[in-house]
Design a protein around this motif. Structure first.
Motif, PDB file in Angstrom:
ATOM      1  N   LEU A   1       0.818  -1.210   0.000  1.00 58.69           N
ATOM      2  CA  LEU A   1       0.000   0.000   0.000  1.00 58.69           C
ATOM      3  C   LEU A   1       0.852   1.260   0.000  1.00 58.69           C
ATOM      4  CD1 LEU A   1      -2.490  -1.279   2.709  1.00 58.69           C
ATOM      5  CD2 LEU A   1      -2.980  -1.020   0.267  1.00 58.69           C
ATOM      6  N   ASN A   2       2.174   1.088   0.063  1.00 60.35           N
ATOM      7  CA  ASN A   2       3.105   2.209   0.147  1.00 60.35           C
ATOM      8  C   ASN A   2       2.880   3.037   1.417  1.00 60.35           C
ATOM      9  OD1 ASN A   2       5.354   3.597  -0.870  1.00 60.35           O
ATOM     10  ND2 ASN A   2       4.069   5.199  -1.735  1.00 60.35           N
ATOM     11  N   HIS A   3       2.460   2.342   2.488  1.00 56.71           N
ATOM     12  CA  HIS A   3       2.233   3.016   3.762  1.00 56.71           C
ATOM     13  C   HIS A   3       3.541   3.165   4.529  1.00 56.71           C
ATOM     14  CE1 HIS A   3      -2.331   1.951   4.094  1.00 56.71           C
ATOM     15  NE2 HIS A   3      -2.065   2.825   3.134  1.00 56.71           N
ATOM     16  N   ASP A   4       3.652   4.306   5.225  1.00 59.19           N
ATOM     17  CA  ASP A   4       4.859   4.552   5.999  1.00 59.19           C
ATOM     18  C   ASP A   4       4.836   3.850   7.349  1.00 59.19           C
ATOM     19  OD1 ASP A   4       4.789   7.814   4.639  1.00 59.19           O
ATOM     20  OD2 ASP A   4       6.304   6.292   4.225  1.00 59.19           O
TER      21      ASP A   4
ATOM     22  N   LYS B   1      12.815  -2.766   5.319  1.00 58.46           N
ATOM     23  CA  LYS B   1      12.172  -2.333   4.086  1.00 58.46           C
ATOM     24  C   LYS B   1      10.830  -1.701   4.422  1.00 58.46           C
ATOM     25  CE  LYS B   1      11.977  -6.345   2.205  1.00 58.46           C
ATOM     26  NZ  LYS B   1      11.676  -7.402   1.204  1.00 58.46           N
ATOM     27  N   LYS B   2      10.402  -0.782   3.597  1.00 59.75           N
ATOM     28  CA  LYS B   2       9.131  -0.099   3.839  1.00 59.75           C
ATOM     29  C   LYS B   2       7.969  -1.080   3.829  1.00 59.75           C
ATOM     30  CE  LYS B   2       6.515   3.922   2.215  1.00 59.75           C
ATOM     31  NZ  LYS B   2       6.496   5.022   1.229  1.00 59.75           N
ATOM     32  N   GLU B   3       8.045  -2.113   2.982  1.00 57.96           N
ATOM     33  CA  GLU B   3       6.931  -3.034   2.796  1.00 57.96           C
ATOM     34  C   GLU B   3       6.827  -4.091   3.879  1.00 57.96           C
ATOM     35  OE1 GLU B   3       9.364  -1.549   0.444  1.00 57.96           O
ATOM     36  OE2 GLU B   3       9.700  -3.657  -0.097  1.00 57.96           O
ATOM     37  N   SER B   4       7.866  -4.268   4.677  1.00 56.53           N
ATOM     38  CA  SER B   4       7.935  -5.438   5.542  1.00 56.53           C
ATOM     39  C   SER B   4       8.175  -5.067   6.999  1.00 56.53           C
ATOM     40  CB  SER B   4       9.057  -6.360   5.038  1.00 56.53           C
ATOM     41  OG  SER B   4       9.181  -7.493   5.866  1.00 56.53           O
ATOM     42  N   PHE B   5       7.474  -5.751   7.897  1.00 58.77           N
ATOM     43  CA  PHE B   5       7.603  -5.476   9.337  1.00 58.77           C
ATOM     44  C   PHE B   5       7.423  -6.790  10.097  1.00 58.77           C
ATOM     45  CE2 PHE B   5       8.120  -2.975  12.881  1.00 58.77           C
ATOM     46  CZ  PHE B   5       7.005  -2.749  13.675  1.00 58.77           C
ATOM     47  N   PRO B   6       8.414  -7.682  10.071  1.00 62.72           N
ATOM     48  CA  PRO B   6       8.285  -8.969  10.743  1.00 62.72           C
ATOM     49  C   PRO B   6       8.354  -8.853  12.265  1.00 62.72           C
ATOM     50  CG  PRO B   6      10.477  -8.731   9.800  1.00 62.72           C
ATOM     51  CD  PRO B   6       9.689  -7.546   9.340  1.00 62.72           C
ATOM     52  N   LEU B   7       7.603  -9.724  12.918  1.00 58.74           N
ATOM     53  CA  LEU B   7       7.557  -9.783  14.387  1.00 58.74           C
ATOM     54  C   LEU B   7       8.117 -11.125  14.834  1.00 58.74           C
ATOM     55  CD1 LEU B   7       6.373  -8.674  17.160  1.00 58.74           C
ATOM     56  CD2 LEU B   7       4.375 -10.104  16.643  1.00 58.74           C
ATOM     57  N   THR B   8       9.094 -11.089  15.740  1.00 55.95           N
ATOM     58  CA  THR B   8       9.625 -12.315  16.326  1.00 55.95           C
ATOM     59  C   THR B   8       9.107 -12.464  17.746  1.00 55.95           C
ATOM     60  OG1 THR B   8      11.634 -12.293  14.969  1.00 55.95           O
ATOM     61  CG2 THR B   8      11.724 -13.551  17.009  1.00 55.95           C
TER      62      THR B   8
ATOM     63  N   PRO C   1       2.602 -16.876  24.740  1.00 57.15           N
ATOM     64  CA  PRO C   1       2.511 -16.341  23.379  1.00 57.15           C
ATOM     65  C   PRO C   1       1.247 -16.719  22.624  1.00 57.15           C
ATOM     66  CG  PRO C   1       3.912 -18.256  23.395  1.00 57.15           C
ATOM     67  CD  PRO C   1       3.534 -18.016  24.825  1.00 57.15           C
ATOM     68  N   THR C   2       0.472 -17.632  23.159  1.00 56.92           N
ATOM     69  CA  THR C   2      -0.728 -18.084  22.445  1.00 56.92           C
ATOM     70  C   THR C   2      -1.702 -16.929  22.298  1.00 56.92           C
ATOM     71  OG1 THR C   2      -0.495 -20.345  23.265  1.00 56.92           O
ATOM     72  CG2 THR C   2      -2.688 -19.656  22.515  1.00 56.92           C
ATOM     73  N   ALA C   3      -1.955 -16.518  21.064  1.00 55.90           N
ATOM     74  CA  ALA C   3      -2.824 -15.375  20.789  1.00 55.90           C
ATOM     75  C   ALA C   3      -3.003 -15.261  19.286  1.00 55.90           C
ATOM     76  CB  ALA C   3      -2.207 -14.083  21.335  1.00 55.90           C
ATOM     77  N   PHE C   4      -3.840 -14.295  18.900  1.00 58.14           N
ATOM     78  CA  PHE C   4      -4.049 -13.930  17.505  1.00 58.14           C
ATOM     79  C   PHE C   4      -3.293 -12.633  17.279  1.00 58.14           C
ATOM     80  CE2 PHE C   4      -5.952 -14.483  13.564  1.00 58.14           C
ATOM     81  CZ  PHE C   4      -6.766 -13.440  13.167  1.00 58.14           C
ATOM     82  N   TYR C   5      -2.410 -12.625  16.272  1.00 60.96           N
ATOM     83  CA  TYR C   5      -1.559 -11.466  16.027  1.00 60.96           C
ATOM     84  C   TYR C   5      -1.988 -10.768  14.743  1.00 60.96           C
ATOM     85  CZ  TYR C   5       1.429 -13.221  19.701  1.00 60.96           C
ATOM     86  OH  TYR C   5       1.921 -13.647  20.922  1.00 60.96           O
ATOM     87  N   LEU C   6      -2.169  -9.460  14.844  1.00 62.24           N
ATOM     88  CA  LEU C   6      -2.634  -8.662  13.718  1.00 62.24           C
ATOM     89  C   LEU C   6      -1.622  -7.583  13.366  1.00 62.24           C
ATOM     90  CD1 LEU C   6      -6.304  -8.382  14.873  1.00 62.24           C
ATOM     91  CD2 LEU C   6      -5.609  -9.286  12.664  1.00 62.24           C
ATOM     92  N   CYS C   7      -1.383  -7.445  12.085  1.00 66.02           N
ATOM     93  CA  CYS C   7      -0.494  -6.408  11.554  1.00 66.02           C
ATOM     94  C   CYS C   7      -1.364  -5.351  10.890  1.00 66.02           C
ATOM     95  CB  CYS C   7       0.464  -7.029  10.555  1.00 66.02           C
ATOM     96  SG  CYS C   7       1.611  -5.863   9.784  1.00 66.02           S
ATOM     97  N   ALA C   8      -0.963  -4.094  11.000  1.00 67.09           N
ATOM     98  CA  ALA C   8      -1.721  -3.001  10.397  1.00 67.09           C
ATOM     99  C   ALA C   8      -0.760  -1.985   9.805  1.00 67.09           C
ATOM    100  CB  ALA C   8      -2.629  -2.335  11.434  1.00 67.09           C
ATOM    101  N   SER C   9      -1.285  -1.139   8.929  1.00 66.60           N
ATOM    102  CA  SER C   9      -0.469  -0.069   8.365  1.00 66.60           C
ATOM    103  C   SER C   9      -1.339   1.137   8.074  1.00 66.60           C
ATOM    104  CB  SER C   9       0.234  -0.535   7.085  1.00 66.60           C
ATOM    105  OG  SER C   9      -0.694  -0.708   6.033  1.00 66.60           O
TER     106      SER C   9
END
Lengths: 115, 112
Positions: free
Chosen positions: B27-30, B70-77, B85-93
């Motif tokens: 989406l070219n989001h910052d 990278k602008k397009e990528s935001f990995p979570l470890t 850690p058991t949960a539902f993980y959501l990414c947003a931009s």
């Protein structure tokens, strides 16, 4: 600190009935307010947002919400509920910061619809 | 169509293991965000990033780490230090502060 309260954990309505989901927020400045909807196992979809201007906001799927500053509320309404509206609904307030913002969410209201 | 892609949809972690959740947007989001969702708890912010090579802790960052190369990528470890850690993980931009956040479809993490 900002906070969002959704007083109703679970609401059940009959198909065709009207709906109002309550949301109260606590935030010192002028808030940015949102309503999102989530189907099971899915991400969140934006229903509507309030940033400024007209306090009655129209959204997708026939939803609307009214911002009332005096009551610190942003309640979501729909005149006639459809079975496909069954989902979980989240109210959120944005805290502004340089360049972007963070969202604080309420705990959600689960909507069940009786055919 | 532009959007946010999270993978995998389901992930299992063994005790003492680190796992990485992927989030890619075209989406070219910052700005990008990671949230954790537990039943009846709403969403809680883990980390967020406003620009490449910069990120800030959210409300529940302990036991998690991120990168933004990278602008397009935001990995979570999710590290072994995260004891529940058991949960539902959501990414947003989002594009900027005057735009709403867009969400991916989430990753459900479970413990073996």
């Amino acid at each position: 600190a900002q906070s969002v309260t959704q007083p109703d954990i679970h609401i059940t309505v009959s198909e065709g009935a009207s709906l109002e989901l309550r949301c109260n927020y606590s935030y010192g400045a002028t808030p940015y307010l949102f309503w999102y909807v989530q189907s099971p196992g899915q991400g969140l979809q934006l229903l509507l947002k309030y940033f400024s201007g007209d306090t009655l906001v129209q959204g997708i799927k026939g939803f609307e919400a009214e911002f009332k500053r005096s009551q610190s509320s942003f309640n979501l309404r729909k005149p006639s509920v459809h079975w496909s509206d069954a989902a979980e609904y989240f109210c959120a307030v944005a805290t502004s910061g340089a360049g972007s913002y963070q969202l604080t969410f309420g705990k959600g209201t689960k909507l069940s619809v009786i055919p | 169509d532009g959007g946010i892609t999270q993978s995998p949809k389901y992930l299992f972690r063994k005790e003492g293991q680190n796992v990485t959740l992927s989030c890619e947007q075209n989406l070219n989001h910052d700005a990008m965000y990671w949230y954790r969702q537990d039943p009846g708890q709403g969403l809680r912010l883990i980390y967020y990033s406003q620009i490449v090579n910069d990120f800030q802790k959210g409300d529940i960052a302990e036991g998690y780490s991120v990168s933004r190369e990278k602008k397009e990528s935001f990995p979570l470890t999710v590290t072994s230090a995260q004891k529940n850690p058991t949960a539902f993980y959501l990414c947003a931009s989002t594009l900027d502060r005057d735009q709403p956040q867009h969400f991916g479809d989430g990753t459900r993490l479970s413990i073996l």
